[in-house]
Design an enzyme around this catalytic site. Structure first.
Site, PDB file in Angstrom:
ATOM      1  N   ASP A  83       2.456   5.772 -10.290  1.00 26.29           N
ATOM      2  CA  ASP A  83       4.427   5.059  -9.978  1.00 26.29           C
ATOM      3  C   ASP A  83       4.543   4.411  -9.032  1.00 26.29           C
ATOM      4  O   ASP A  83       4.324   3.485  -8.216  1.00 26.29           O
ATOM      5  CB  ASP A  83       5.270   6.937  -9.875  1.00 26.29           C
ATOM      6  CG  ASP A  83       4.947   7.603  -8.268  1.00 26.29           C
ATOM      7  OD1 ASP A  83       4.336   6.405  -7.495  1.00 26.29           O
ATOM      8  OD2 ASP A  83       5.274   8.215  -7.613  1.00 26.29           O
ATOM      9  N   ASP A 105       7.410   4.264  -5.048  1.00 28.46           N
ATOM     10  CA  ASP A 105       8.049   5.390  -4.086  1.00 28.46           C
ATOM     11  C   ASP A 105       8.847   4.001  -3.569  1.00 28.46           C
ATOM     12  O   ASP A 105       8.637   2.949  -2.926  1.00 28.46           O
ATOM     13  CB  ASP A 105       7.112   5.800  -3.518  1.00 28.46           C
ATOM     14  CG  ASP A 105       6.775   6.460  -4.570  1.00 28.46           C
ATOM     15  OD1 ASP A 105       6.456   7.345  -4.714  1.00 28.46           O
ATOM     16  OD2 ASP A 105       5.155   6.416  -4.175  1.00 28.46           O
ATOM     17  N   ASP A 134       9.960   6.967  -8.143  1.00 31.01           N
ATOM     18  CA  ASP A 134      10.592   7.803  -7.044  1.00 31.01           C
ATOM     19  C   ASP A 134      11.435   7.127  -5.806  1.00 31.01           C
ATOM     20  O   ASP A 134      11.253   5.855  -5.127  1.00 31.01           O
ATOM     21  CB  ASP A 134       8.823   8.353  -6.653  1.00 31.01           C
ATOM     22  CG  ASP A 134       8.556   9.391  -7.259  1.00 31.01           C
ATOM     23  OD1 ASP A 134       9.193  10.015  -8.716  1.00 31.01           O
ATOM     24  OD2 ASP A 134       7.369   9.699  -6.543  1.00 31.01           O
TER      25      ASP A 134
HETATM   26  N1  CTP Z   1       5.322  13.259  -1.638  1.00 24.72           N
HETATM   27  C1  CTP Z   1       6.356  13.885  -0.737  1.00 24.72           C
HETATM   28  N2  CTP Z   1       7.082  15.202  -1.670  1.00 24.72           N
HETATM   29  C2  CTP Z   1       6.760  15.205  -3.250  1.00 24.72           C
HETATM   30  C3  CTP Z   1       6.125  13.844  -3.621  1.00 24.72           C
HETATM   31  C4  CTP Z   1       5.157  13.070  -2.863  1.00 24.72           C
HETATM   32  O1  CTP Z   1       6.131  13.846   0.254  1.00 24.72           O
HETATM   33  N3  CTP Z   1       6.938  15.185  -3.604  1.00 24.72           N
HETATM   34  C5  CTP Z   1       4.538  12.042  -0.625  1.00 24.72           C
HETATM   35  C6  CTP Z   1       2.756  12.203  -0.793  1.00 24.72           C
HETATM   36  O2  CTP Z   1       2.314  12.670   0.381  1.00 24.72           O
HETATM   37  C7  CTP Z   1       2.774  10.864  -0.236  1.00 24.72           C
HETATM   38  C8  CTP Z   1       3.548   9.842  -1.200  1.00 24.72           C
HETATM   39  O3  CTP Z   1       4.979  10.560  -0.525  1.00 24.72           O
HETATM   40  O4  CTP Z   1       2.569  10.907   0.605  1.00 24.72           O
HETATM   41  C9  CTP Z   1       3.420   9.512  -1.926  1.00 24.72           C
HETATM   42  O5  CTP Z   1       3.271  10.197  -3.378  1.00 24.72           O
HETATM   43  P1  CTP Z   1       2.521   9.974  -4.685  1.00 24.72           P
HETATM   44  O6  CTP Z   1       3.406   8.339  -5.544  1.00 24.72           O
HETATM   45  O7  CTP Z   1       2.202  10.972  -5.778  1.00 24.72           O
HETATM   46  O8  CTP Z   1       1.317   9.067  -4.494  1.00 24.72           O
HETATM   47  P2  CTP Z   1       0.619   7.409  -3.527  1.00 24.72           P
HETATM   48  O9  CTP Z   1      -0.121   8.104  -2.475  1.00 24.72           O
HETATM   49  O10 CTP Z   1       1.575   6.442  -4.101  1.00 24.72           O
HETATM   50  O11 CTP Z   1      -0.541   7.475  -5.112  1.00 24.72           O
HETATM   51  P3  CTP Z   1       0.353   6.388  -6.732  1.00 24.72           P
HETATM   52  O12 CTP Z   1      -0.617   4.957  -5.899  1.00 24.72           O
HETATM   53  O13 CTP Z   1      -1.253   7.350  -7.328  1.00 24.72           O
HETATM   54  O14 CTP Z   1       0.998   7.458  -6.955  1.00 24.72           O
HETATM   55 MN    MN Z   2       3.214   6.760  -6.130  1.00 27.95          MN
HETATM   56 MN    MN Z   3       5.590   9.408  -6.338  1.00 32.31          MN
END
Ligand code: CTP
Ligand code: MN
Ligand code: MN
Ligand code: MN
Length: 396
Positions: free
Chosen positions: A204, A206, A320
């Site tokens: 995703d 963020d 997100d």
């Molecule tokens: N996070 C959070 N609360 C959530 C979801 C995520 O605090 N409900 C934080 C996670 O701890 C992480 C960050 O948001 O540090 C990003 O989460 P995520 O998008 O799931 O992971 P990524 O590290 O960005 O990996 P990816 O590239 O797969 O998206």
């Molecule tokens: Mn992410």
């Molecule tokens: Mn995320």
């Protein structure tokens, strides 16, 4: 003269927040195997085992060279008997029978497929599997009631399985920037999550949104979402309002890894940049991208965007959005940059070694009985008695 018996011994601190873990992983076969077992444990409601495998994988990610023999692992932290057995299997036999067995198992495959649907967690997948549902097709035929998130997840399943590229993340960043600045001039957006750590792809994108004047960010998310919706950029969104109260969630409560910021889990409709030479107009690829999305504001439905006989020219991307007041920005930035294990280890370090409670909102010092303010990530590391680790080295 080469000593045949020479063994490269590694030394690694046991907390991931004391290590510098880049994306340059010298042991991907081993870390993939341990990560798969971690995932299987997490999907099976065995979080303790999941964390143990994640920690073991993270130690191997921090090694400066490929591991060639188990003797090199002597003295390394976080490698329990189970993880060592898996590593030995792979080093000596080329594969781990447990990993191979797990990969092939119907249960794991079904859990992966079903939790691969946005909005479906391990508990729901478990329930469906007990009802004999193992595939998307079986789910569609089953007549199970899906909530709005799951319906969107199923509808955009193939798109959301495709990794998001950095170029796509940047394109979405420009759209979010335009939305945010339109509804609140002076507001700032920051790319967080994996892309901030330098990953080339992600599941995703963020973003963290704030405004330099405390309080101006209140109520921002619904406005941003309305703007995005009016421009046809959203296929799905669910906004949760801020529920953080320092008094209530402060020292009295244990630090939670679930934060309370105003946030939006969404699925964006990102138009494809047209390939060079195939464009019929004067538009730049980016304009074309915008126009294609804008045309959706009239709500023609996804199928209408397919040119006659051609393929559709957009794709779904998970995004997100999080809004933080400026006073909590540094904590939100640190908490949302990840990796998930790095965050967990930071909180463990704070609690166990410093008697402090760290969240994405604040840092509380239990000895002094007060909150420690910070306006940058560097300051938070200093409060925690840690050497600063930049985002690109938080890939534990
Ligand atoms: N996070 C959070 N609360 C959530 C979801 C995520 O605090 N409900 C934080 C996670 O701890 C992480 C960050 O948001 O540090 C990003 O989460 P995520 O998008 O799931 O992971 P990524 O590290 O960005 O990996 P990816 O590239 O797969 O998206
Ligand atoms: Mn992410
Ligand atoms: Mn995320
Ligand atoms: Mn290297």
């Amino acid at each position: 003269q080469i000593d045949e018996e020479e063994v490269v011994a590694f030394s690694v601190p046991s907390y991931a927040c004391l290590r510098r873990t880049t994306l340059d992983n010298h042991n991907p076969v081993l870390t993939d195997a341990l990560s798969l077992l971690a995932e299987n444990a997490e999907l099976s409601d065995e979080d303790g085992r999941g964390v143990a495998f994640r920690r073991a994988a993270a130690v191997l990610k921090a090694l400066p060279e490929p591991v060639t023999g188990v003797t090199q692992l002597r003295g390394l932290p976080c490698l329990g008997g189970h993880s060592l057995r898996v590593i030995r299997d792979i080093l000596e036999n080329g594969a781990s029978s447990e990993v191979e067995f797990t990969k092939q198992s119907e249960r794991f495959k079904a859990l992966k497929v079903l939790t691969g649907i946005f909005g479906v967690g391990a508990k729901t997948a478990e329930r469906w599997i007990r009802d004999g549902i193992h595939s998307l097709h079986q789910l569609q035929e089953s007549g199970q009631t899906l909530n709005r998130a799951q319906q969107a997840g199923l509808e955009h399943y193939d798109d959301l399985k495709q990794p998001v590229t950095k170029a796509e993340a940047d394109a979405i960043g420009e759209i979010v920037e335009e939305a945010v600045v339109s509804v609140l001039p002076g507001a700032q957006i920051t790319l967080i999550g994996g892309f901030r750590r330098g990953k080339l792809t992600g599941h995703d994108v963020d973003f963290l949104i704030t405004h330099p004047e405390e309080g101006r960010e209140v109520g921002l998310m619904p406005k941003v979402v309305s703007w995005l919706e009016s421009q046809g950029f959203l296929l799905y969104q669910k906004t949760t309002r801020n529920s953080y109260l320092e008094a209530k969630d402060g020292p009295a409560r244990p630090p939670s890894n679930i934060d309370r910021f105003e946030r939006c889990f969404s699925i964006f409709k990102l138009a494809e940049a047209e390939k060079r030479g195939t464009m019929q107009t004067e538009n730049t690829p980016e304009d074309t991208c915008r126009l294609a999305a804008h045309s959706q504001a009239t709500d023609e439905g996804p199928q209408r965007t397919k040119p006659a006989g051609g393929r559709r020219r957009w794709r779904a991307v998970r995004v997100d959005l999080v809004v933080s007041p400026i006073s909590q920005f540094a904590f939100a930035l640190l908490g949302w940059t990840g990796s998930k294990l790095f965050e967990r280890e930071l909180r463990r370090w704070a609690g166990h070694e410093k008697a402090m409670s760290l969240s994405s909102h604040a840092l509380y010092d239990n000895n002094q009985g007060r909150y420690l303010r910070a306006t940058s990530e560097e300051e938070i590391f200093t409060h925690l008695g840690l050497e600063y680790i930049p985002p690109s080295e938080r890939n534990a």
